[in-house]
Design an enzyme around this catalytic site. Structure first.
Site, PDB file in Angstrom:
ATOM      1  N   ILE A 150       0.892  -1.168   0.000  1.00 22.33           N
ATOM      2  CA  ILE A 150       0.000   0.000   0.000  1.00 22.33           C
ATOM      3  C   ILE A 150       0.925   1.211   0.000  1.00 22.33           C
ATOM      4  O   ILE A 150       1.828   1.315   0.837  1.00 22.33           O
ATOM      5  CB  ILE A 150      -0.966  -0.005   1.209  1.00 22.33           C
ATOM      6  CG1 ILE A 150      -1.802   1.292   1.260  1.00 22.33           C
ATOM      7  CG2 ILE A 150      -0.256  -0.231   2.520  1.00 22.33           C
ATOM      8  CD1 ILE A 150      -2.881   1.286   2.341  1.00 22.33           C
ATOM      9  N   SER A 151       0.749   2.092  -0.965  1.00 20.59           N
ATOM     10  CA  SER A 151       1.658   3.229  -1.133  1.00 20.59           C
ATOM     11  C   SER A 151       1.613   4.166   0.063  1.00 20.59           C
ATOM     12  O   SER A 151       0.609   4.251   0.783  1.00 20.59           O
ATOM     13  CB  SER A 151       1.294   4.013  -2.397  1.00 20.59           C
ATOM     14  OG  SER A 151       1.490   3.230  -3.542  1.00 20.59           O
ATOM     15  N   GLN A 152       2.707   4.898   0.259  1.00 24.59           N
ATOM     16  CA  GLN A 152       2.750   5.877   1.338  1.00 24.59           C
ATOM     17  C   GLN A 152       1.702   6.961   1.084  1.00 24.59           C
ATOM     18  O   GLN A 152       1.383   7.290  -0.062  1.00 24.59           O
ATOM     19  CB  GLN A 152       4.135   6.477   1.466  1.00 24.59           C
ATOM     20  CG  GLN A 152       4.543   7.395   0.333  1.00 24.59           C
ATOM     21  CD  GLN A 152       5.981   7.853   0.445  1.00 24.59           C
ATOM     22  OE1 GLN A 152       6.881   7.213  -0.070  1.00 24.59           O
ATOM     23  NE2 GLN A 152       6.193   8.979   1.120  1.00 24.59           N
TER      24      GLN A 152
END
Length: 218
Positions: A64-66
């Site tokens: 899950i991207s920052q």
């Protein structure tokens, strides 16, 4: 007599402050990042870290991207409430959730059945009914899906396929991380014009690879 007010958790306060300090200024994007519960989209072991500005591991070797990258990509899409958006790479469903609050409809494609099924369940549980999660190949979007006002790719492509660009409506915007699968990529923004596509390199990023086909396992 003053009434006690429950303060926001410190991590949520820092979450918003970090986004603003790093240059996110679109109020609709900031409000949406505040309202969508990121902790629902991370693994249970990572919930205490859900609002840190870092990527987190999810099943099937994905991430899950920052938060900053999610907000930055969303802001650069310049979404309107009547837009149809295509997302390549559903993951946990977090980016799709953010998009869904800012546009009319999101079609998000995921190659891993485990991720597609769990993302669909999360999104339905939150009442985000304008998101359709499709198990499929992001390099081969079904013709029947039509064209899109915006396209966002959340996995690294070595180059943007022309047939994906052709799915943009006139004036449409595509954002994708482009570059080698191993190492850093550049976030690219392409706008469909009357004469072709205007491409602009934005910032360096690091995403997991976008792979063709539907995964046989997981």
């Amino acid at each position: 007599m003053s009434m006690a007010v429950n303060p926001k958790p410190p991590e949520k306060m820092m979450f918003q402050l970090t986004l603003r300090r790093r240059g996110i200024s679109d109020q609709a994007v900031l409000r949406t990042m505040e309202e969508v519960p990121r902790e629902v989209f991370v693994e249970p072991r990572d919930r205490d870290d859900a609002y840190r500005d870092s990527a987190l591991a999810i099943p099937c070797g994905q991430t899950i991207s920052q938060p900053f990258v999610v907000a930055y990509m969303t802001e650069r899409l310049q979404l309107h409430k009547d837009h149809r958006v295509l997302e390549i790479g559903t993951g946990s469903g977090y980016q799709a959730a953010i998009l869904s609050r800012l546009c009319k409809h999101v079609l998000t494609i995921e190659r891993y059945r485990t991720l597609a099924d769990s993302a669909r369940k999360r999104l339905e549980g939150l009442g985000y009914y304008n998101v359709e999660v499709l198990l499929g190949d992001g390099f081969d979007v079904p013709a029947g899906a039509g064209d899109f006002d915006r396209i966002i790719v959340t996995a690294a492509m070595e180059q943007i396929p022309d047939k994906l660009l052709q799915r943009l409506e006139p004036g449409g915007i595509l954002i994708a991380p482009v570059g080698p699968h191993q190492g850093a990529q550049t976030l690219v923004r392409a706008v469909r014009t009357e004469t072709g596509f205007e491409r602009k390199d934005l910032v360096d990023v690091r995403f997991v690879p976008a792979l063709p086909g539907v995964a046989r396992e997981m």
